[in-house]
Design a protein around this motif. Sequence first.
Motif, short mmCIF file in Angstrom:
data_model
loop_
_atom_site.label_atom_id
_atom_site.label_comp_id
_atom_site.label_asym_id
_atom_site.label_seq_id
_atom_site.Cartn_x
_atom_site.Cartn_y
_atom_site.Cartn_z
N GLN A 1 7.26 -0.37 -5.53
CA GLN A 1 6.42 -0.87 -4.44
C GLN A 1 6.79 -0.21 -3.12
O GLN A 1 5.91 0.12 -2.31
N LEU A 2 8.10 -0.01 -2.91
CA LEU A 2 8.54 0.64 -1.68
C LEU A 2 7.98 2.06 -1.60
O LEU A 2 7.47 2.48 -0.54
N ASN A 3 8.02 2.80 -2.71
CA ASN A 3 7.44 4.15 -2.73
C ASN A 3 5.94 4.12 -2.47
O ASN A 3 5.41 4.94 -1.72
N ASP A 4 5.28 3.16 -3.14
CA ASP A 4 3.83 3.03 -2.93
C ASP A 4 3.53 2.70 -1.47
O ASP A 4 2.60 3.25 -0.87
N GLU B 1 1.99 6.39 4.99
CA GLU B 1 1.67 7.75 5.42
C GLU B 1 0.17 8.00 5.38
O GLU B 1 -0.39 8.63 6.29
N GLU B 2 -0.45 7.53 4.30
CA GLU B 2 -1.89 7.77 4.15
C GLU B 2 -2.71 7.00 5.16
O GLU B 2 -3.72 7.48 5.65
N GLY C 1 -1.63 5.82 8.02
CA GLY C 1 -1.23 6.10 9.39
C GLY C 1 -0.69 4.88 10.13
O GLY C 1 -0.88 4.76 11.35
N LEU C 2 -0.06 3.96 9.39
CA LEU C 2 0.53 2.80 10.06
C LEU C 2 1.61 3.28 11.03
O LEU C 2 2.22 4.33 10.85
N THR C 3 1.86 2.49 11.97
CA THR C 3 2.87 2.87 12.95
C THR C 3 4.26 2.78 12.32
O THR C 3 4.50 2.08 11.33
N LEU C 4 5.18 3.50 12.91
CA LEU C 4 6.54 3.53 12.41
C LEU C 4 7.19 2.14 12.46
O LEU C 4 7.96 1.78 11.55
N GLY C 5 6.86 1.34 13.43
CA GLY C 5 7.42 -0.02 13.53
C GLY C 5 7.01 -0.90 12.35
O GLY C 5 7.85 -1.63 11.80
#
Length: 171
Positions: A87-90, A96-97, A99-103
């Motif tokens: 799930q973490l990889n997904d 990334e896909e 475009g969520l923010t880094l926070g």
Amino acid sequence: SEVTKLRKDLEEAAIQQEATIASLKKKHQDAIYEMTEQTEQLSKMKGRIEKDKNQIMHEISDVRAATDEVVRSKASAEKSQRNLAAQLNDLNKKVEESGLTLGDFEAAKRKMSAENADLLRQLQELENNAVMLAKTKSSLAGQLEEQRRIADDESKERQSLLGKYRNAEHE
């Protein structure tokens, strides 16, 4: 006078013989009573030992069942951990896909790490429980062996007493 003396001696011998027979009968009765009492005690002890054995066997069965449950729980925890890792990889790919923010990404990652740590802590507790159950099983096995040894000793003692009784009976 000689006949009278012989009669008197004969009567005394008969009285003495009767006293000896009565004494031997009493000794015989006492021996029978003592052997009966010992037999009853041994039967009671056998019953208690059998009860203890059954209880120990039940406890061993419970320990085995608990150990099986720990193994299943561990496998489930490992599967959950693998699923969480997947799930973490997904989530990383989705982050990334999409475009969520880094926070947002870091918050999700911290949450999954906490869940993973909690699962690892639970796994450690289950492993500790398995070790404790193994120690308990070992202790119970030692106690069972000690009880068997005591029962064997008592059986040997009973056989010895029975042999002595039979020897006394033949005498």
